[in-house]
Design a protein around this motif. Structure first.
Motif, PDB file in Angstrom:
ATOM      1  N   ALA A   1      15.302  21.024  -9.666  1.00  0.00           N
ATOM      2  CA  ALA A   1      14.796  22.381  -9.891  1.00  0.00           C
ATOM      3  C   ALA A   1      13.679  22.384 -10.938  1.00  0.00           C
ATOM      4  N   ILE A   2      13.803  21.576 -11.966  1.00  0.00           N
ATOM      5  CA  ILE A   2      12.769  21.502 -13.002  1.00  0.00           C
ATOM      6  C   ILE A   2      11.450  21.024 -12.409  1.00  0.00           C
ATOM      7  N   ALA A   3      11.523  20.001 -11.555  1.00  0.00           N
ATOM      8  CA  ALA A   3      10.304  19.479 -10.927  1.00  0.00           C
ATOM      9  C   ALA A   3       9.635  20.539 -10.066  1.00  0.00           C
ATOM     10  N   GLN A   4      10.425  21.267  -9.275  1.00  0.00           N
ATOM     11  CA  GLN A   4       9.853  22.287  -8.397  1.00  0.00           C
ATOM     12  C   GLN A   4       9.318  23.465  -9.213  1.00  0.00           C
ATOM     13  N   HIS A   5      10.051  23.863 -10.238  1.00  0.00           N
ATOM     14  CA  HIS A   5       9.637  24.953 -11.115  1.00  0.00           C
ATOM     15  C   HIS A   5       8.270  24.636 -11.730  1.00  0.00           C
ATOM     16  N   ALA A   6       8.104  23.399 -12.190  1.00  0.00           N
ATOM     17  CA  ALA A   6       6.840  23.002 -12.826  1.00  0.00           C
ATOM     18  C   ALA A   6       5.720  22.851 -11.804  1.00  0.00           C
ATOM     19  N   ALA A   7       6.034  22.270 -10.646  1.00  0.00           N
ATOM     20  CA  ALA A   7       5.007  22.034  -9.627  1.00  0.00           C
ATOM     21  C   ALA A   7       4.374  23.328  -9.151  1.00  0.00           C
ATOM     22  N   PHE A   8       5.183  24.385  -9.010  1.00  0.00           N
ATOM     23  CA  PHE A   8       4.689  25.646  -8.480  1.00  0.00           C
ATOM     24  C   PHE A   8       4.364  26.665  -9.572  1.00  0.00           C
ATOM     25  N   GLY A   9       4.538  26.266 -10.834  1.00  0.00           N
ATOM     26  CA  GLY A   9       4.218  27.167 -11.932  1.00  0.00           C
ATOM     27  C   GLY A   9       5.005  28.464 -11.870  1.00  0.00           C
ATOM     28  N   SER A  10       6.289  28.373 -11.567  1.00  0.00           N
ATOM     29  CA  SER A  10       7.109  29.571 -11.413  1.00  0.00           C
ATOM     30  C   SER A  10       7.223  30.342 -12.734  1.00  0.00           C
ATOM     31  N   SER A  11       7.197  31.667 -12.628  1.00  0.00           N
ATOM     32  CA  SER A  11       7.367  32.514 -13.808  1.00  0.00           C
ATOM     33  C   SER A  11       8.836  32.875 -14.037  1.00  0.00           C
ATOM     34  N   LEU A  12       9.711  32.487 -13.093  1.00  0.00           N
ATOM     35  CA  LEU A  12      11.136  32.777 -13.234  1.00  0.00           C
ATOM     36  C   LEU A  12      11.731  31.902 -14.332  1.00  0.00           C
ATOM     37  N   GLU A  13      12.644  32.480 -15.120  1.00  0.00           N
ATOM     38  CA  GLU A  13      13.301  31.696 -16.164  1.00  0.00           C
ATOM     39  C   GLU A  13      13.946  30.460 -15.543  1.00  0.00           C
ATOM     40  N   LEU A  14      13.835  29.326 -16.229  1.00  0.00           N
ATOM     41  CA  LEU A  14      14.310  28.072 -15.663  1.00  0.00           C
ATOM     42  C   LEU A  14      15.796  28.113 -15.327  1.00  0.00           C
ATOM     43  N   ASP A  15      16.613  28.705 -16.191  1.00  0.00           N
ATOM     44  CA  ASP A  15      18.052  28.782 -15.908  1.00  0.00           C
ATOM     45  C   ASP A  15      18.320  29.547 -14.613  1.00  0.00           C
ATOM     46  N   ARG A  16      17.605  30.635 -14.403  1.00  0.00           N
ATOM     47  CA  ARG A  16      17.780  31.422 -13.167  1.00  0.00           C
ATOM     48  C   ARG A  16      17.266  30.627 -11.962  1.00  0.00           C
ATOM     49  N   TYR A  17      16.202  29.871 -12.172  1.00  0.00           N
ATOM     50  CA  TYR A  17      15.640  29.055 -11.091  1.00  0.00           C
ATOM     51  C   TYR A  17      16.651  27.998 -10.660  1.00  0.00           C
ATOM     52  N   ILE A  18      17.291  27.364 -11.641  1.00  0.00           N
ATOM     53  CA  ILE A  18      18.296  26.340 -11.351  1.00  0.00           C
ATOM     54  C   ILE A  18      19.476  26.961 -10.595  1.00  0.00           C
ATOM     55  N   GLU A  19      19.947  28.122 -11.036  1.00  0.00           N
ATOM     56  CA  GLU A  19      21.079  28.769 -10.369  1.00  0.00           C
ATOM     57  C   GLU A  19      20.719  29.207  -8.957  1.00  0.00           C
ATOM     58  N   ARG A  20      19.480  29.644  -8.759  1.00  0.00           N
ATOM     59  CA  ARG A  20      19.050  30.029  -7.417  1.00  0.00           C
ATOM     60  C   ARG A  20      19.066  28.814  -6.493  1.00  0.00           C
ATOM     61  N   TYR A  21      18.627  27.660  -7.018  1.00  0.00           N
ATOM     62  CA  TYR A  21      18.655  26.452  -6.197  1.00  0.00           C
ATOM     63  C   TYR A  21      20.086  26.008  -5.923  1.00  0.00           C
ATOM     64  N   ARG A  22      20.978  26.225  -6.891  1.00  0.00           N
ATOM     65  CA  ARG A  22      22.386  25.876  -6.687  1.00  0.00           C
ATOM     66  C   ARG A  22      22.977  26.714  -5.543  1.00  0.00           C
ATOM     67  N   ARG A  23      22.647  27.997  -5.502  1.00  0.00           N
ATOM     68  CA  ARG A  23      23.138  28.848  -4.412  1.00  0.00           C
ATOM     69  C   ARG A  23      22.604  28.354  -3.066  1.00  0.00           C
ATOM     70  N   PHE A  24      21.330  27.949  -3.060  1.00  0.00           N
ATOM     71  CA  PHE A  24      20.748  27.418  -1.831  1.00  0.00           C
ATOM     72  C   PHE A  24      21.481  26.160  -1.386  1.00  0.00           C
ATOM     73  N   MET A  25      21.765  25.251  -2.315  1.00  0.00           N
ATOM     74  CA  MET A  25      22.452  24.010  -1.974  1.00  0.00           C
ATOM     75  C   MET A  25      23.846  24.261  -1.420  1.00  0.00           C
ATOM     76  N   ARG A  26      24.470  25.341  -1.826  1.00  0.00           N
ATOM     77  CA  ARG A  26      25.820  25.655  -1.367  1.00  0.00           C
ATOM     78  C   ARG A  26      25.838  26.503  -0.094  1.00  0.00           C
ATOM     79  N   SER A  27      24.655  26.831   0.426  1.00  0.00           N
ATOM     80  CA  SER A  27      24.578  27.656   1.625  1.00  0.00           C
ATOM     81  C   SER A  27      24.643  26.792   2.876  1.00  0.00           C
ATOM     82  N   ALA A  28      24.900  27.445   4.005  1.00  0.00           N
ATOM     83  CA  ALA A  28      24.985  26.731   5.280  1.00  0.00           C
ATOM     84  C   ALA A  28      23.636  26.188   5.728  1.00  0.00           C
ATOM     85  N   ALA A  29      22.545  26.717   5.178  1.00  0.00           N
ATOM     86  CA  ALA A  29      21.210  26.283   5.595  1.00  0.00           C
ATOM     87  C   ALA A  29      20.832  24.925   5.003  1.00  0.00           C
TER      88      ALA A  29
END
Length: 199
Positions: free
Chosen positions: A117-145
């Motif tokens: 998540a840190i690598a993707q956050h930095a690569a795309f210059g996300s303005s979302l707080e890093l902790d929220r970005y990590i949790e969002r990716y965690r939800r994605f990893m736990r999804s059926a997709a």
């Protein structure tokens, strides 16, 4: 009867929508009717927000039927379109070249999630707080997709995530889709994203 012919995804917070139609059910009539219905449905949801316009997401410039339909509904091309690149699979794949000690492999589960998540956050210059970005990716990893075997990373010799990509396989349309693809700014210009594409 009973087959999923199409689905729409409305994003009121972005005032945007996606529309996907099964290739066996695509026609001028179905595209026109579903695009009109979907855009009207979204307009109803965003009117209260004061939105002045609505965009569509993920429309390929090669999909001339959908583009023409949207133009008939009053949509216009903008300068913020995505670049859509394609590569036939019958062409030979060049050798993969990585800097010494770097390696490509699937992400090793949630233990490597923060680095990914840190690598993707930095690569795309996300303005979302890093902790929220990590949790969002965690939800994605736990999804059926999520398919862990298709979430690839390039690791540095000291096991930092330097680059990343996810493959999506579409057996109906016989396509492979690569997105997102990125490299942490500290490791750019070393051919890491190219190596992921070739892998």
């Amino acid at each position: 009867p009973g087959e999923l012919a199409a689905w729409a995804y409305l994003s009121p917070s972005w005032s945007a929508f996606d529309l996907f139609i099964h290739p066996g059910w695509r026609s001028k009539q179905s595209i026109d009717a579903l695009s009109r219905w979907t855009s009207q449905r979204l307009e109803g949801l965003v009117q209260a927000t004061g939105a002045k316009q609505i965009p569509t997401l993920w429309i390929s410039p090669h999909d001339r039927q959908s583009v023409k339909c949207l133009e008939r509904l009053g949509f216009q091309m903008t300068d913020t379109t995505n670049l859509d690149l394609e590569r036939p699979v019958i062409e030979p794949i060049p050798e993969i070249e990585l800097p010494g000690g770097f390696q490509i492999r699937p992400l090793a589960g949630e233990s490597e999630l923060p680095q990914r998540a840190i690598a993707q956050h930095a690569a795309f210059g996300s303005s979302l707080e890093l902790d929220r970005y990590i949790e969002r990716y965690r939800r994605f990893m736990r999804s059926a997709a999520y398919a862990d075997a298709l979430d690839l990373v390039v690791l540095t010799p000291d096991n930092q995530v330097a680059a990343f990509s996810i493959w999506w396989l579409d057996p109906v349309n016989k396509l492979g889709h690569l997105e997102p693809l990125g490299t942490h700014p500290a490791f750019q210009r070393q051919g890491l994203a190219r190596a992921l594409i070739l892998d």
